[in-house]
Design a protein around this motif. Structure first.
Motif, PDB file in Angstrom:
ATOM      1  N   ILE A   1       0.853  -1.189   0.000  1.00 53.84           N
ATOM      2  CA  ILE A   1       0.000   0.000   0.000  1.00 53.84           C
ATOM      3  C   ILE A   1       0.887   1.236   0.000  1.00 53.84           C
ATOM      4  CG2 ILE A   1      -1.698   1.354   1.302  1.00 53.84           C
ATOM      5  CD1 ILE A   1      -2.925  -1.147   2.312  1.00 53.84           C
ATOM      6  N   ASN A   2       0.754   2.009  -1.045  1.00 62.41           N
ATOM      7  CA  ASN A   2       1.518   3.263  -1.145  1.00 62.41           C
ATOM      8  C   ASN A   2       2.986   3.062  -0.755  1.00 62.41           C
ATOM      9  OD1 ASN A   2      -0.798   4.927  -1.855  1.00 62.41           O
ATOM     10  ND2 ASN A   2      -1.464   4.624   0.252  1.00 62.41           N
ATOM     11  N   GLN A   3       3.555   1.994  -1.304  1.00 61.13           N
ATOM     12  CA  GLN A   3       4.925   1.621  -0.979  1.00 61.13           C
ATOM     13  C   GLN A   3       5.885   2.450  -1.828  1.00 61.13           C
ATOM     14  OE1 GLN A   3       5.505  -0.728   1.330  1.00 61.13           O
ATOM     15  NE2 GLN A   3       7.721  -0.526   1.196  1.00 61.13           N
ATOM     16  N   GLU A   4       6.742   3.204  -1.152  1.00 62.57           N
ATOM     17  CA  GLU A   4       7.713   4.014  -1.886  1.00 62.57           C
ATOM     18  C   GLU A   4       8.940   3.149  -2.153  1.00 62.57           C
ATOM     19  OE1 GLU A   4       7.876   7.308   0.862  1.00 62.57           O
ATOM     20  OE2 GLU A   4       6.194   8.324  -0.139  1.00 62.57           O
ATOM     21  N   LEU A   5       8.844   2.362  -3.211  1.00 57.92           N
ATOM     22  CA  LEU A   5       9.848   1.322  -3.473  1.00 57.92           C
ATOM     23  C   LEU A   5      11.240   1.889  -3.708  1.00 57.92           C
ATOM     24  CD1 LEU A   5       7.947  -1.212  -5.758  1.00 57.92           C
ATOM     25  CD2 LEU A   5       8.796  -1.589  -3.445  1.00 57.92           C
TER      26      LEU A   5
ATOM     27  N   THR B   1       3.478   2.857  -4.905  1.00 61.92           N
ATOM     28  CA  THR B   1       2.575   1.944  -5.593  1.00 61.92           C
ATOM     29  C   THR B   1       1.845   1.039  -4.602  1.00 61.92           C
ATOM     30  OG1 THR B   1       4.337   0.325  -5.849  1.00 61.92           O
ATOM     31  CG2 THR B   1       3.988   1.833  -7.677  1.00 61.92           C
ATOM     32  N   SER B   2       0.684   0.574  -5.033  1.00 54.95           N
ATOM     33  CA  SER B   2      -0.101  -0.394  -4.267  1.00 54.95           C
ATOM     34  C   SER B   2      -0.343  -1.616  -5.134  1.00 54.95           C
ATOM     35  CB  SER B   2      -1.435   0.224  -3.839  1.00 54.95           C
ATOM     36  OG  SER B   2      -1.220   1.328  -2.989  1.00 54.95           O
ATOM     37  N   ASP B   3      -0.269  -2.785  -4.518  1.00 62.68           N
ATOM     38  CA  ASP B   3      -0.431  -4.048  -5.251  1.00 62.68           C
ATOM     39  C   ASP B   3      -1.383  -4.958  -4.497  1.00 62.68           C
ATOM     40  OD1 ASP B   3       1.555  -3.447  -7.243  1.00 62.68           O
ATOM     41  OD2 ASP B   3       2.024  -5.575  -7.303  1.00 62.68           O
TER      42      ASP B   3
ATOM     43  N   HIS C   1       1.391   9.856  -5.189  1.00 62.07           N
ATOM     44  CA  HIS C   1       2.645  10.564  -4.872  1.00 62.07           C
ATOM     45  C   HIS C   1       2.312  11.737  -3.958  1.00 62.07           C
ATOM     46  CE1 HIS C   1       2.537  14.346  -7.221  1.00 62.07           C
ATOM     47  NE2 HIS C   1       1.863  13.654  -8.123  1.00 62.07           N
ATOM     48  N   SER C   2       3.245  12.061  -3.124  1.00 58.87           N
ATOM     49  CA  SER C   2       3.039  13.160  -2.172  1.00 58.87           C
ATOM     50  C   SER C   2       1.762  12.958  -1.357  1.00 58.87           C
ATOM     51  CB  SER C   2       2.990  14.511  -2.912  1.00 58.87           C
ATOM     52  OG  SER C   2       3.986  14.575  -3.921  1.00 58.87           O
ATOM     53  N   GLY C   3       1.408  11.684  -1.124  1.00 62.77           N
ATOM     54  CA  GLY C   3       0.244  11.396  -0.277  1.00 62.77           C
ATOM     55  C   GLY C   3      -1.081  11.524  -0.969  1.00 62.77           C
ATOM     56  N   ARG C   4      -1.064  11.706  -2.286  1.00 60.21           N
ATOM     57  CA  ARG C   4      -2.314  11.945  -3.014  1.00 60.21           C
ATOM     58  C   ARG C   4      -2.535  10.934  -4.129  1.00 60.21           C
ATOM     59  NH1 ARG C   4      -5.709  15.214  -0.161  1.00 60.21           N
ATOM     60  NH2 ARG C   4      -4.217  15.877   1.430  1.00 60.21           N
ATOM     61  N   LEU C   5      -3.797  10.592  -4.311  1.00 58.02           N
ATOM     62  CA  LEU C   5      -4.245   9.819  -5.461  1.00 58.02           C
ATOM     63  C   LEU C   5      -4.850  10.780  -6.480  1.00 58.02           C
ATOM     64  CD1 LEU C   5      -6.248   7.062  -3.516  1.00 58.02           C
ATOM     65  CD2 LEU C   5      -3.990   6.778  -4.567  1.00 58.02           C
TER      66      LEU C   5
ATOM     67  N   GLY D   1      -6.922  14.278  -6.184  1.00 51.17           N
ATOM     68  CA  GLY D   1      -6.526  14.886  -4.921  1.00 51.17           C
ATOM     69  C   GLY D   1      -6.913  14.115  -3.682  1.00 51.17           C
ATOM     70  N   ARG D   2      -7.447  12.925  -3.879  1.00 51.26           N
ATOM     71  CA  ARG D   2      -7.856  12.149  -2.722  1.00 51.26           C
ATOM     72  C   ARG D   2      -6.652  11.667  -1.920  1.00 51.26           C
ATOM     73  NH1 ARG D   2     -13.393  10.767  -2.488  1.00 51.26           N
ATOM     74  NH2 ARG D   2     -14.350  12.455  -3.675  1.00 51.26           N
ATOM     75  N   PRO D   3      -6.804  11.562  -0.593  1.00 53.22           N
ATOM     76  CA  PRO D   3      -5.680  11.087   0.228  1.00 53.22           C
ATOM     77  C   PRO D   3      -5.337   9.627  -0.073  1.00 53.22           C
ATOM     78  CG  PRO D   3      -7.617  11.600   1.605  1.00 53.22           C
ATOM     79  CD  PRO D   3      -7.965  11.979   0.203  1.00 53.22           C
ATOM     80  N   ALA D   4      -4.040   9.369  -0.123  1.00 56.31           N
ATOM     81  CA  ALA D   4      -3.572   8.013  -0.434  1.00 56.31           C
ATOM     82  C   ALA D   4      -4.008   7.014   0.630  1.00 56.31           C
ATOM     83  CB  ALA D   4      -2.050   8.016  -0.573  1.00 56.31           C
ATOM     84  N   ASP D   5      -4.232   7.510   1.843  1.00 62.22           N
ATOM     85  CA  ASP D   5      -4.566   6.554   2.903  1.00 62.22           C
ATOM     86  C   ASP D   5      -6.029   6.096   2.869  1.00 62.22           C
ATOM     87  OD1 ASP D   5      -5.901   8.717   3.946  1.00 62.22           O
ATOM     88  OD2 ASP D   5      -4.559   8.976   5.653  1.00 62.22           O
ATOM     89  N   THR D   6      -6.724   6.423   1.785  1.00 64.17           N
ATOM     90  CA  THR D   6      -8.038   5.794   1.596  1.00 64.17           C
ATOM     91  C   THR D   6      -7.891   4.335   1.160  1.00 64.17           C
ATOM     92  OG1 THR D   6      -8.049   6.760  -0.612  1.00 64.17           O
ATOM     93  CG2 THR D   6      -9.291   7.923   1.078  1.00 64.17           C
ATOM     94  N   ILE D   7      -6.658   3.920   0.891  1.00 62.19           N
ATOM     95  CA  ILE D   7      -6.410   2.497   0.608  1.00 62.19           C
ATOM     96  C   ILE D   7      -6.067   1.804   1.916  1.00 62.19           C
ATOM     97  CG2 ILE D   7      -5.107   0.820  -0.753  1.00 62.19           C
ATOM     98  CD1 ILE D   7      -4.255   3.105  -2.579  1.00 62.19           C
ATOM     99  N   THR D   8      -6.807   0.794   2.277  1.00 61.91           N
ATOM    100  CA  THR D   8      -6.537   0.066   3.510  1.00 61.91           C
ATOM    101  C   THR D   8      -6.488  -1.435   3.224  1.00 61.91           C
ATOM    102  OG1 THR D   8      -8.864  -0.266   4.096  1.00 61.91           O
ATOM    103  CG2 THR D   8      -7.844   1.792   4.837  1.00 61.91           C
ATOM    104  N   PRO D   9      -5.799  -2.173   4.089  1.00 63.40           N
ATOM    105  CA  PRO D   9      -5.768  -3.627   3.897  1.00 63.40           C
ATOM    106  C   PRO D   9      -7.176  -4.220   4.016  1.00 63.40           C
ATOM    107  CG  PRO D   9      -4.166  -2.938   5.550  1.00 63.40           C
ATOM    108  CD  PRO D   9      -4.997  -1.743   5.239  1.00 63.40           C
ATOM    109  N   HIS D  10      -7.987  -3.599   4.830  1.00 64.27           N
ATOM    110  CA  HIS D  10      -9.316  -4.112   5.114  1.00 64.27           C
ATOM    111  C   HIS D  10     -10.243  -3.999   3.910  1.00 64.27           C
ATOM    112  CE1 HIS D  10     -12.596  -5.310   7.597  1.00 64.27           C
ATOM    113  NE2 HIS D  10     -13.182  -4.146   7.615  1.00 64.27           N
TER     114      HIS D  10
END
Lengths: 308, 308, 308, 308
Positions: free
Chosen positions: C79-83, C91-93, D114-118, D121-130
């Motif tokens: 998740i949002n891995q800065e490789l 990137t997210s996979d 990049h820079s925390g954004r998708l 302009g959405r925040p990158a942390d809207t991606i979660t493992p759940h």
């Protein structure tokens, strides 16, 4: 929403952060010294072995209650494959997909966080999808062998199974200790039997899940006072569920794993062990229960065996 | 192509079909009696515990050599998920996909067949994709705890690692027995060290896979004579690979698993154990090595621990 | 038990073995000629696209009824891995585990056998755990693009959903053809709407599964007479379930897949398409429905789109 | 480390945030209007269909280079299982485990931040493992059908395959456009052929992975100027790899996915299409390429078909 004051008061009393150094990742397992293991081996008298794991199969514990947890899926990738030509020796190979907390398992210390912190004060965000738990993963647990003590709370209550709303208290643990004729001491692994497993074995996953008897939020202090190395029981949720205190969900998890750094085991089948201990009138034994060392995992399956 | 005459001659000598009844599914594990376990517990002196499992992670043993076997894939399905609302206790959960023979494992008796037969003469087609191994699955093994004996063949040869072409013979086992100062007896679990694991630990999966030292097709008779309960070693292939006899691929597998009904362990890390045994000058110990009870599986991961 | 005489009589009438050569693995898909596709493209008038796939997620079709089938499990491996270091592009996979027949899918011709035979008379044992289906696998289907025709049987019956016990007959198909104002012809892909999907979309997996309306064992002859290339519908079982003839379970599967060599699609969501076709008064369209080319698979997910 | 100034300058020029509303999750796919699809259907002349997907099998693209990505693992969970008794119709079922970006796939807009954004302009942390990607997941893409244009850069350079260090520039795209005799316009899906796929098809995964020709960081502006709906090519990395600008890894990904909101496709097999287009002297066609709708996924497999 935040955790209630009562939680923080107990947390302060049971906290073990720094006790085994700032870099420690195994918590109360440090209490299992060589001397403890020598004494554990000395408890063996009959040589009887009692397995405590549930089968890892499609008819497992998971009912869909815990999001994302599935029962193990097992498939064959080869069946009697004569890899070196017709008429040669043939092999069969399997693959499995499983949630690591699916059946009989240990929670790693990293399985739970609160207020952004893991055990020993480490930041919760050290867990990543890429590497899993970099701190407090189950792979940091090299071995779990110690003296096991069965605290058969159901039997001490003269019942097969505690009712769903029963929070197992320190008084319950001491009544079971008295039944056992054993005093729990530093480095022991305590197995708490509620009898709830009988519901699962009778085929009702949903009733097994909840309402469930389980450990009270008052027990971590008791475990801390005795310096127990780990605790496992025969329920899905470990602690009483729904919880005994409003708005304190998974409070026991947070106290045991985050504050004390004490491994928790769930879905252990203690039924046969209960029978054997009662017959032999011995409730202490050698317990071997090393989890599968999945790298970066926050829990892992284990196939525990009690040797009496 | 069919199996050479030499194979069938040995097979006749080591065969255990019917020895523990027509319905027996656990073979030589029957030799682990309560008395054997009592004596195993009595070997514990220092309380030292030595883990023998490789990590279950992406950098595992599998290199693509064995078709369909993959290294474990671990992913997080929840990370610090506050299931009961913001500010509550948070949990992390994992999932894994793995070949059951991927790393440190036991082969179940059903892992191998020849001439259409499994151990105890059962038809090989009792293994199906739907149910896996209905006979001789790893789930039939309730517990594996016994006396373990390290036969450190590499050390007996004064080397760190036997060369790739070295077939470990009965004479090698006896030389290691002499080094150990222990006579292998009924119910023991024998751990044979070749040192090949050092190649894997140095990072070369391909060289680890083959050419590999390993057990000679002559060893099953020795194990049968001593009535060993199980044998594990520190290689991918267990037996010498490529094989010592032309056109007899996996002959040791077929003799041990099908004819004798004796569990085989592979990819066990015996390096630390070798050091500890040499230091303590004790090569017998309590070995706890119960496989994960995957229903219908022809093999399963195990996290073995030697207790000295 | 064996298949009833009635089955064998129909089988003889619809059988296509050898029609496209002894080595053919794609059956009635051969009927989709370039000319058919040209005419299919010519049906496009509005440019509207209607997707027909269900989401591939945890809340899917599977309820445990079909042994071994699971809903898709999706996990993040990054998740949002800065490789390439902090502050770089991230990137997210993802990874997924799924039964290939779990949701909207095509059955491959190898999905079903009877009397030991697959389509074109090939032996059923050409399917192995090691390689999957060597004959008639879904990977042999390079593309599925043709004219699609919606036969909206529910609408022709003036109902939202046919009752559970309704076997869709040739007469039903012809009534829907009349409603559509289109005659089904060689190479068409027929989508049969029963409305059963509404039960699933309303949240009841179990009621969706069965009792279910579905195709009658009399329909294969109708499809054979029209030389249809493939048929899909909006149910779990495709055919009426429980079956209309005692002791003939999955008879339509065996006739369509084994005898005719005709692809079957299940769990297609035809609700939006039904609305659009009724609004546009056009029931023929370009249908694009190429399955994912899993090597050796006996079925595969598909994301079909109707272009009107 | 942060992204170089050059990146931010281009980003400003190609940015599409807000263009289709603050809540838009599909970006340039909005450019595929009904009119575009009508015209796409009108390009069909011969009815030829060319599949563009690689097989989903064990011998896939992944070599271990991208952490956590595995080739698909396919297993049989049932083989010719007579579920309703001996002699009844038998079924076979499969399961697969796969990285969603493993072979021929679309990156969802959420695949990169990049820079925390998708995107948008959405925040990158809207991606979660759940839940996976709650914003910009592949499940938000209902259908992908449009006019496809093959820009055969390799052929325009009179070569089978561009060398590893070749960054495909806007000038290259225009040369290929001239070869094609087609002007790329709004809503088109552009397929860029480098010929790198030939390396994979020849069996060398590692050389296929890198060094790889691929799109230059200058191309996003060209795609933006033409208002292309999506771009796919025949490489693992999509963009030239290693990158043309020091310290700008995955710059094209960030520009296309995050700034423009434009779907990217990778590992598309354009070899047969190249031959067919050259033979027919037509480089525009109907392209159908709807990804599998995995809920919350940041990418998904697709089985694209060009219809000429």
């Amino acid at each position: 929403m935040s955790l209630p004051a009562e939680f923080h008061e107990i947390a302060e009393r049971v906290n073990n952060w720094g006790r085994w150094g700032a870099d420690d990742e195994t918590g109360t397992l440090n209490l299992i010294t060589d001397a403890v293991v020598r004494e554990a081996a000395a408890t063996v008298r009959s040589g009887l072995r009692v397995p405590l794991a549930l089968p890892l199969g499609p008819d497992g514990v998971q009912s869909g209650l815990v999001p994302g947890r599935i029962n193990p899926v097992h498939t064959m990738v080869q069946i009697n494959q004569e890899l070196f030509g017709p008429g040669t020796v043939a092999t069969s190979d399997d693959m499995a997909v499983l949630s690591l907390q699916t059946a009989t398992h240990w929670d790693a210390l990293s399985h739970v966080s609160h207020s952004g912190r893991l055990y020993n004060g480490r930041p919760a965000d050290t867990i990543t999808p890429h590497e899993g738990a970099r701190f407090g993963g189950i792979d940091k647990v090299a071995h779990v062998v110690s003296r096991g003590v069965l605290l058969d709370v159901a039997r001490a209550h003269n019942t097969d199974r505690l009712p769903g709303g029963h929070a197992v208290t320190p008084e319950d643990l001491e009544a079971a200790e008295e039944l056992a004729g054993v005093r729990v001491r530093a480095g022991d692994i305590v197995l708490v039997r509620t009898g709830q497993m009988r519901v699962l074995l009778a085929g009702d996953r949903n009733a097994y899940a909840h309402p469930s008897p389980g450990l009270s939020v008052r027990t971590p202090e008791w475990f801390r006072a005795r310096d127990v190395a780990a605790v496992a029981n025969d329920t899905l949720t470990f602690e009483i569920f729904p919880p005994e205190i409003d708005d304190l969900w998974l409070g026991v998890h947070a106290l045991d794993l985050v504050e004390m750094g004490m491994l928790q085991g769930q879905n252990w089948n203690l039924e046969e062990l209960s029978t054997v201990c009662a017959q032999e009138r011995r409730y202490a034994f050698l317990l071997s229960a090393t989890p599968e060392p999945f790298t970066g995992a926050t829990g892992a399956p284990v196939a525990p065996v009690a040797v009496l």
